[in-house]
Design a protein around this motif. Structure first.
Motif, PDB file in Angstrom:
ATOM      1  N   TYR A   3       0.836  -1.190   0.000  1.00  0.00           N
ATOM      2  CA  TYR A   3       0.000   0.000   0.000  1.00  0.00           C
ATOM      3  C   TYR A   3       0.874   1.244   0.000  1.00  0.00           C
ATOM      4  CZ  TYR A   3      -4.024  -2.912   1.174  1.00  0.00           C
ATOM      5  OH  TYR A   3      -5.032  -3.842   1.141  1.00  0.00           O
ATOM      6  N   ALA A   4       0.343   2.315  -0.590  1.00  0.00           N
ATOM      7  CA  ALA A   4       0.951   3.634  -0.484  1.00  0.00           C
ATOM      8  C   ALA A   4      -0.149   4.614  -0.106  1.00  0.00           C
ATOM      9  CB  ALA A   4       1.610   4.057  -1.788  1.00  0.00           C
ATOM     10  N   VAL A   5       0.109   5.404   0.919  1.00  0.00           N
ATOM     11  CA  VAL A   5      -0.841   6.409   1.380  1.00  0.00           C
ATOM     12  C   VAL A   5      -0.424   7.754   0.809  1.00  0.00           C
ATOM     13  CG1 VAL A   5      -1.824   7.585   3.370  1.00  0.00           C
ATOM     14  CG2 VAL A   5      -1.293   5.136   3.501  1.00  0.00           C
ATOM     15  N   LEU A   6      -1.299   8.346  -0.006  1.00  0.00           N
ATOM     16  CA  LEU A   6      -1.050   9.683  -0.545  1.00  0.00           C
ATOM     17  C   LEU A   6      -1.820  10.679   0.316  1.00  0.00           C
ATOM     18  CD1 LEU A   6       0.070  11.646  -2.619  1.00  0.00           C
ATOM     19  CD2 LEU A   6      -1.881  11.099  -4.106  1.00  0.00           C
ATOM     20  N   GLY A   7      -1.071  11.435   1.110  1.00  0.00           N
ATOM     21  CA  GLY A   7      -1.686  12.337   2.078  1.00  0.00           C
ATOM     22  C   GLY A   7      -1.488  11.791   3.480  1.00  0.00           C
ATOM     23  N   ALA A   8      -0.282  11.976   4.011  1.00  0.00           N
ATOM     24  CA  ALA A   8       0.078  11.413   5.315  1.00  0.00           C
ATOM     25  C   ALA A   8      -0.208  12.417   6.423  1.00  0.00           C
ATOM     26  CB  ALA A   8       1.547  10.996   5.323  1.00  0.00           C
ATOM     27  N   GLY A   9      -1.466  12.879   6.474  1.00  0.00           N
ATOM     28  CA  GLY A   9      -1.921  13.692   7.586  1.00  0.00           C
ATOM     29  C   GLY A   9      -2.456  12.796   8.677  1.00  0.00           C
ATOM     30  N   ALA A  10      -3.399  13.300   9.453  1.00  0.00           N
ATOM     31  CA  ALA A  10      -3.908  12.535  10.590  1.00  0.00           C
ATOM     32  C   ALA A  10      -4.488  11.190  10.154  1.00  0.00           C
ATOM     33  CB  ALA A  10      -4.954  13.365  11.332  1.00  0.00           C
ATOM     34  N   MET A  11      -5.464  11.217   9.243  1.00  0.00           N
ATOM     35  CA  MET A  11      -6.127   9.975   8.840  1.00  0.00           C
ATOM     36  C   MET A  11      -5.231   9.100   7.983  1.00  0.00           C
ATOM     37  SD  MET A  11      -9.027   9.728  10.286  1.00  0.00           S
ATOM     38  CE  MET A  11      -9.720   8.422   9.285  1.00  0.00           C
ATOM     39  N   GLY A  12      -4.440   9.702   7.112  1.00  0.00           N
ATOM     40  CA  GLY A  12      -3.531   8.906   6.307  1.00  0.00           C
ATOM     41  C   GLY A  12      -2.542   8.136   7.165  1.00  0.00           C
ATOM     42  N   LEU A  19      -2.373  -0.534   9.030  1.00  0.00           N
ATOM     43  CA  LEU A  19      -2.070  -1.559   8.028  1.00  0.00           C
ATOM     44  C   LEU A  19      -0.658  -2.099   8.226  1.00  0.00           C
ATOM     45  CD1 LEU A  19      -3.697   0.086   4.895  1.00  0.00           C
ATOM     46  CD2 LEU A  19      -4.245  -2.193   5.769  1.00  0.00           C
ATOM     47  N   GLN A  20       0.277  -1.224   8.549  1.00  0.00           N
ATOM     48  CA  GLN A  20       1.656  -1.649   8.793  1.00  0.00           C
ATOM     49  C   GLN A  20       1.725  -2.562  10.005  1.00  0.00           C
ATOM     50  OE1 GLN A  20       4.968   1.265   8.045  1.00  0.00           O
ATOM     51  NE2 GLN A  20       5.293   1.047  10.236  1.00  0.00           N
ATOM     52  N   VAL A  26       3.799  -0.686   3.759  1.00  0.00           N
ATOM     53  CA  VAL A  26       3.140   0.604   3.543  1.00  0.00           C
ATOM     54  C   VAL A  26       4.175   1.695   3.339  1.00  0.00           C
ATOM     55  CG1 VAL A  26       1.533   2.318   4.463  1.00  0.00           C
ATOM     56  CG2 VAL A  26       1.202  -0.106   5.025  1.00  0.00           C
ATOM     57  N   ASP A  27       3.974   2.497   2.296  1.00  0.00           N
ATOM     58  CA  ASP A  27       4.745   3.713   2.089  1.00  0.00           C
ATOM     59  C   ASP A  27       3.822   4.915   2.279  1.00  0.00           C
ATOM     60  OD1 ASP A  27       7.107   2.362   1.379  1.00  0.00           O
ATOM     61  OD2 ASP A  27       6.508   2.260  -0.735  1.00  0.00           O
ATOM     62  N   PHE A  28       4.419   6.038   2.646  1.00  0.00           N
ATOM     63  CA  PHE A  28       3.662   7.279   2.824  1.00  0.00           C
ATOM     64  C   PHE A  28       4.214   8.327   1.871  1.00  0.00           C
ATOM     65  CE2 PHE A  28       3.296   4.901   6.700  1.00  0.00           C
ATOM     66  CZ  PHE A  28       1.989   5.106   7.129  1.00  0.00           C
ATOM     67  N   VAL A  29       3.317   9.013   1.163  1.00  0.00           N
ATOM     68  CA  VAL A  29       3.694  10.071   0.233  1.00  0.00           C
ATOM     69  C   VAL A  29       2.948  11.331   0.658  1.00  0.00           C
ATOM     70  CG1 VAL A  29       3.768  10.815  -2.167  1.00  0.00           C
ATOM     71  CG2 VAL A  29       3.986   8.373  -1.601  1.00  0.00           C
ATOM     72  N   GLU A  30       3.696  12.413   0.869  1.00  0.00           N
ATOM     73  CA  GLU A  30       3.102  13.624   1.454  1.00  0.00           C
ATOM     74  C   GLU A  30       3.586  14.870   0.720  1.00  0.00           C
ATOM     75  OE1 GLU A  30       1.176  16.352   3.245  1.00  0.00           O
ATOM     76  OE2 GLU A  30       0.760  14.269   3.809  1.00  0.00           O
ATOM     77  N   ILE A  31       2.656  15.819   0.497  1.00  0.00           N
ATOM     78  CA  ILE A  31       3.021  17.057  -0.203  1.00  0.00           C
ATOM     79  C   ILE A  31       3.390  18.181   0.762  1.00  0.00           C
ATOM     80  CG2 ILE A  31       1.590  16.461  -2.188  1.00  0.00           C
ATOM     81  CD1 ILE A  31      -0.487  18.475  -1.180  1.00  0.00           C
ATOM     82  N   PRO A  58       8.277   3.595  13.374  1.00  0.00           N
ATOM     83  CA  PRO A  58       9.064   3.817  12.144  1.00  0.00           C
ATOM     84  C   PRO A  58       8.172   3.736  10.905  1.00  0.00           C
ATOM     85  CG  PRO A  58      10.137   2.217  13.591  1.00  0.00           C
ATOM     86  CD  PRO A  58       8.746   2.419  14.123  1.00  0.00           C
ATOM     87  N   VAL A  59       8.284   4.715  10.014  1.00  0.00           N
ATOM     88  CA  VAL A  59       7.558   4.699   8.745  1.00  0.00           C
ATOM     89  C   VAL A  59       8.460   5.250   7.655  1.00  0.00           C
ATOM     90  CG1 VAL A  59       5.307   4.996   9.881  1.00  0.00           C
ATOM     91  CG2 VAL A  59       6.534   7.008   9.036  1.00  0.00           C
ATOM     92  N   ASP A  60       8.167   4.879   6.425  1.00  0.00           N
ATOM     93  CA  ASP A  60       8.891   5.383   5.260  1.00  0.00           C
ATOM     94  C   ASP A  60       8.030   6.437   4.582  1.00  0.00           C
ATOM     95  OD1 ASP A  60      11.088   3.614   5.543  1.00  0.00           O
ATOM     96  OD2 ASP A  60       9.918   2.012   4.597  1.00  0.00           O
ATOM     97  N   ILE A  61       8.552   7.658   4.489  1.00  0.00           N
ATOM     98  CA  ILE A  61       7.779   8.758   3.917  1.00  0.00           C
ATOM     99  C   ILE A  61       8.604   9.475   2.842  1.00  0.00           C
ATOM    100  CG2 ILE A  61       8.494  10.474   5.646  1.00  0.00           C
ATOM    101  CD1 ILE A  61       5.549  11.513   5.523  1.00  0.00           C
ATOM    102  N   TYR A  62       7.885   9.936   1.812  1.00  0.00           N
ATOM    103  CA  TYR A  62       8.542  10.544   0.659  1.00  0.00           C
ATOM    104  C   TYR A  62       7.701  11.725   0.161  1.00  0.00           C
ATOM    105  CZ  TYR A  62      10.279   5.695   0.576  1.00  0.00           C
ATOM    106  OH  TYR A  62      10.798   4.470   0.919  1.00  0.00           O
ATOM    107  N   THR A  63       8.346  12.636  -0.551  1.00  0.00           N
ATOM    108  CA  THR A  63       7.596  13.593  -1.350  1.00  0.00           C
ATOM    109  C   THR A  63       7.205  12.885  -2.650  1.00  0.00           C
ATOM    110  OG1 THR A  63       9.567  14.407  -2.493  1.00  0.00           O
ATOM    111  CG2 THR A  63       8.939  15.523  -0.429  1.00  0.00           C
ATOM    112  N   PRO A  64       6.209  13.388  -3.374  1.00  0.00           N
ATOM    113  CA  PRO A  64       5.849  12.747  -4.648  1.00  0.00           C
ATOM    114  C   PRO A  64       7.026  12.659  -5.618  1.00  0.00           C
ATOM    115  CG  PRO A  64       4.129  14.273  -3.983  1.00  0.00           C
ATOM    116  CD  PRO A  64       5.283  14.477  -3.029  1.00  0.00           C
TER     117      PRO A  64
END
Length: 330
Positions: A3-12, A19-20, A26-31, A58-64
Motif C-alpha cells: 500500500y501507499a498512502v497519498l496524504g500522510a496527515g492525521a487519517m492517512g 495496516l503496517q 506501507v509507504d507514505f507520500v506527502e506534499i 518507524p515509517v517510510d515517507i517521501y515527497t511525490p
C-alpha cells in the motif's frame, strides 16, 4: 499487498500505521514538506491514543517527486482542495494495475481520481474514525483500539476479487470495513454527517461530546439532515440510512464513539488552514440547486464558516492604520 498512502496527515497516518501493524508493506507520500522533514528527521511518527502512550513508529515517507515505489493500492487522504496538485505531482507513479481507495471528507474527488485511474480501479470510501495531527510527525488516535468504522463501494458498484482482498486487509487492520454496492449513497451519508458535526463543532470550537449535550443539538442536526435528504431525494441518491438513523448516528458517534474529538474541520480552522466546507455543506447546496432546491441552512452555515475564516485571518493592525489614515485625510 503493498500500500501507499497519498496524504500522510492525521487519517492517512492512522490507516497506514494500522495496516503496517497488521503486517502489510506501507509507504507514505506527502506534499506538506514540514511533515516529510520531521518524520524523516525523527525516523518515524510519534503515535498516541487518546493523548496517552506516545511512542515512535518507524515509517517510510517521501515527497511525490522522490517516491519510486509501485504499490498495489493507493489510499488517498489529502484535503479536497489539495487533491489535484497531489495527483499531478504523483502521476508518474500511477500504473494501470493499481487500485485507489479514497476515504476523503466531502465530495469532488471522484472526478479528479478518474483523470488518472480507470473507474474499474476506483473504490470510494468513508471513514468514521477520529484522529488528530498534533503537529508534524505527531499523531493522536482517538478512541480505543478497534474503534471507528468505514464504508467502501466500487465506482462501478460491482465488487471484484481485488476489492475483496482490500476489504480483508482492512479487516485485519481493525478498520472495520463495510462493503456496499451503492456508491453515491455511501459517500453522501458521510457528507451529511460531516455537514452537521464538523461544521457546527467548528463554528463553536467544541468537541463532539460537548456538542451532543446541547439542548438544541437535535433540532440543529435534524434541520441540516432534513435539508440534505431533500437534496439527495431530488438528485435520485438513496442514502444508506433513513433520516432518523442518520440522526442516531450523529448522536452515537458524538456521545459514545468520539466524545473527546475535535472534527477535522475544526483542526483546520484552529491551525489557520482553509476548511473543506465548500466540499461538504457547499456541495449539498450546489447539488440542490441543480435540482431546483435551495438548501438554505447549509448555504448559511457554509458562509458563516467562511466569515470565521476571514475574521481569523483579518489584519487588525492594517485596519487600524487605514482608519487612522482616513481620519487624518478628513
Amino acid at each position: 499487498m503493498k500500500y501507499a498512502v497519498l496524504g500522510a496527515g492525521a487519517m492517512g497516518l492512522r490507516y497506514g500505521v494500522l495496516l503496517q501493524e497488521a503486517g502489510f508493506d506501507v509507504d507514505f507520500v506527502e506534499i506538506w514538506q514540514p511533515q516529510v522533514d520531521k518524520i524523516q528527521q525523527q525516523n518515524g511518527v510519534f503515535v498516541s491514543r487518546d493523548h496517552e502512550n506516545k511512542h515512535l513508529v518507524p515509517v517510510d515517507i517521501y515527497t511525490p517527486e522522490n517516491y519510486q515505489g509501485d504499490p498495489d493500492v493507493w489510499i488517498v487522504f489529502t484535503k479536497q482542495m489539495q487533491l489535484a496538485d497531489a495527483l499531478k505531482r504523483t502521476a508518474r507513479c500511477f500504473k494501470d494495475h493499481q487500485y485507489v481507495v479514497s476515504p476523503m471528507n466531502g465530495m469532488g474527488h471522484l472526478e479528479k481520481l478518474n483523470q488518472y485511474f480507470d473507474e474499474t480501479k476506483v473504490i470510494g470510501a468513508t471513514a468514521m474514525i477520529g484522529t488528530v495531527l498534533n503537529g508534524p510527525g505527531d499523531v493522536d488516535f482517538i478512541g480505543a483500539k478497534g474503534a471507528g468504522s468505514m464504508h467502501m463501494a466500487n465506482e462501478t458498484e460491482v465488487p471484484d476479487e481485488m476489492t475483496h482482498k482490500i476489504f480483508d486487509d482492512f479487516q485485519k487492520a481493525n478498520l472495520n470495513p463495510v462493503l456496499t454496492t451503492n456508491l453515491l449513497g455511501t459517500l453522501m451519508a458521510k457528507v451529511v454527517f460531516n455537514s452537521v458535526v464538523n461544521t457546527l463543532c467548528t463554528m463553536f470550537s467544541i468537541q463532539m461530546g460537548e456538542f451532543i449535550q446541547s439542548p438544541v443539538a437535535q433540532k440543529l442536526s435534524k434541520q441540516l439532515i432534513d435539508e440534505a435528504f431533500d437534496v439527495c431525494e431530488r438528485a435520485g441518491i438513496t442514502l444508506l440510512n433513513t433520516r432518523e438513523e442518520e440522526w442516531q448516528t450523529v448522536q452515537k458517534v458524538s456521545a459514545v464513539s468520539n466524545p473527546l474529538h475535535y472534527p477535522s474541520m475544526y483542526q483546520d480552522m484552529s491551525k489557520d488552514r482553509n476548511t473543506e466546507v465548500d466540499y461538504i455543506n457547499g456541495y449539498i447546496y450546489k447539488l440542490g440547486l441543480k435540482h431546483h432546491y435551495e438548501a438554505k441552512t447549509h448555504d448559511f452555515l457554509r458562509n458563516l464558516v467562511h466569515l470565521a475564516e476571514f475574521s481569523r485571518d483579518f489584519d487588525v493592525e492594517a485596519l487600524e492604520k487605514s482608519v487612522q489614515a482616513a481620519e487624518l485625510a478628513s
